[in-house]
Design an enzyme around this catalytic site. Sequence first.
Site, PDB file in Angstrom:
ATOM      1  CG  HIS A 292      -1.997  -0.871   1.320  1.00  0.00           C
ATOM      2  ND1 HIS A 292      -3.288  -0.489   1.063  1.00  0.00           N
ATOM      3  CD2 HIS A 292      -2.040  -2.194   1.586  1.00  0.00           C
ATOM      4  CE1 HIS A 292      -4.080  -1.545   1.186  1.00  0.00           C
ATOM      5  NE2 HIS A 292      -3.347  -2.586   1.506  1.00  0.00           N
ATOM      6  CG  HIS A 335      -3.285   2.483  10.835  1.00  0.00           C
ATOM      7  ND1 HIS A 335      -3.821   3.634  10.306  1.00  0.00           N
ATOM      8  CD2 HIS A 335      -1.989   2.766  11.097  1.00  0.00           C
ATOM      9  CE1 HIS A 335      -2.894   4.574  10.255  1.00  0.00           C
ATOM     10  NE2 HIS A 335      -1.774   4.071  10.739  1.00  0.00           N
ATOM     11  CD  GLU A 341      -6.922   6.755  10.704  1.00  0.00           C
ATOM     12  OE1 GLU A 341      -7.760   6.097  10.035  1.00  0.00           O
ATOM     13  OE2 GLU A 341      -5.773   6.335  10.929  1.00  0.00           O
ATOM     14  CE1 TYR A 350     -13.016   2.867   3.356  1.00  0.00           C
ATOM     15  CE2 TYR A 350     -13.314   1.713   5.434  1.00  0.00           C
ATOM     16  CZ  TYR A 350     -12.501   2.360   4.528  1.00  0.00           C
ATOM     17  OH  TYR A 350     -11.164   2.500   4.802  1.00  0.00           O
ATOM     18  CG  HIS A 365     -11.213   4.152  13.973  1.00  0.00           C
ATOM     19  ND1 HIS A 365     -11.386   3.941  12.614  1.00  0.00           N
ATOM     20  CD2 HIS A 365     -12.147   3.395  14.592  1.00  0.00           C
ATOM     21  CE1 HIS A 365     -12.381   3.078  12.429  1.00  0.00           C
ATOM     22  NE2 HIS A 365     -12.855   2.741  13.608  1.00  0.00           N
ATOM     23  CG  HIS A 371      -8.481   2.050  12.997  1.00  0.00           C
ATOM     24  ND1 HIS A 371      -7.607   2.762  13.799  1.00  0.00           N
ATOM     25  CD2 HIS A 371      -8.239   2.485  11.730  1.00  0.00           C
ATOM     26  CE1 HIS A 371      -6.904   3.592  13.063  1.00  0.00           C
ATOM     27  NE2 HIS A 371      -7.248   3.437  11.795  1.00  0.00           N
TER      28      HIS A 371
END
Length: 439
Positions: A292, A335, A341, A350, A365, A371
Amino acid sequence: MTSLKYMSGFGNEHASEDPRCPGALPEGQNNPQVCPYGLYAEQLSGSAFTCPRATNRRSWLYRILPSVCHKPFQPLHEGHLTHYWDEVEPDPNQLRWKPFEIPKASQNKLDFVSGLHTLCGAGEPRGRNGIAIHIFVCNTSMLDRCLYNSDGDFLIVPQQGKLLITTEFGKMLVEPNEICVIQQGMRFSVEVFGETRGYILEVYGAHFELPDLGPIGANGLANPRDFLVPVAWYEDRKIPGGYTVISKYQGKLFAAQQDFSPFNVVAWHGNYTPYKYHLENFMVINSVAFDHADPSIFTVLTAKSTRPGVAIADFVIFPPRWGVANNTFRPPYYHRNCMSEFMGLIKGHYEAKEEGFQPGGASLHSMMTPHGPDADCFEKASKAKLEPERVAEGTMAFMFESSLSMAVTEWGLKTSNRLDKNYYKCWEPLKSHFNPNCK
């Protein structure tokens, strides 16, 4: 609705005059002894006079009457609008909200101002450092009243229903999958066409700007030419019953009366304007080999802090795109983050949480709260055949990310009655796949 006209460009030096009054802009100077058409010159400053030229923001407005012509401001009940972050005890848990309810107009008439509800935030407007995140739900248009924000900028994300926003600079039509920014001090009124809902990121003490592109180069992400600025439009209208100008000042609301429309600007020029942007114009950057890239590649706008590379707030989107990474778990990874966030969903599903996260809802979060994908998403993505695939088709999720540790309001945790108390259960089915004998 008559098609509205716009000028393009982010942060440009624009000039506009209502075609009904050609030549309304003074030539060669900002403040002549007598302005054309007997107008008043008024400067709106969005930065200190002494800011470097690159960051100096101001516009000159040529109006029928100056905005100083009003009765004294009086306190106005602010409802669920707040900047007090100690209403309830801090809560580090993963938080998710079901779609926020829009009252029926027959039961409770709410316009854009009375429908503002503060969900979370941090910092303090008097110190000019902080943010607030609001939900707006409304079912009726603002009638003979406008709002301006003395505390900071509003980034408005409509989710259901379009907004016809009249500003001192002209009119903008903002629909779901578009955003608009109304900067500090700009007066505006919102007309709606039924039940309407959306999100607002308010930033104290900094203006939004385009993120630096670094190794990406000169092009990509949100391109400056895709930002649209309204053209001058005025109304010369007397309101004997009184026009209400609402000021958001130090976190509270105040109202003043005047007998004329504040949208009496016949011409203007400058680089401090409201603007809008269509999220479909975002040029997505993504990984085309493996792993990523960080979600910062999806940043549309940023409000920088005084620390290089650290934002008070970023506005980030997760638009439709191609996923092609090889040997890679493609959904968002698990993460823990030194940033806060907040996520909202404009439409669709989503990718990391296809069930519980719904359009018109939200999640938060907080700093260092773990999360990531729910159990179903993890199992599906771990076994998927890795072919090129369209990701997030028909979807638009977004994130307000901040370096500030945000507190949730009492309305957010209790009064709204929209908190999903079972959110944590989406991770409970995750099971260990560890096998020390299998490499």
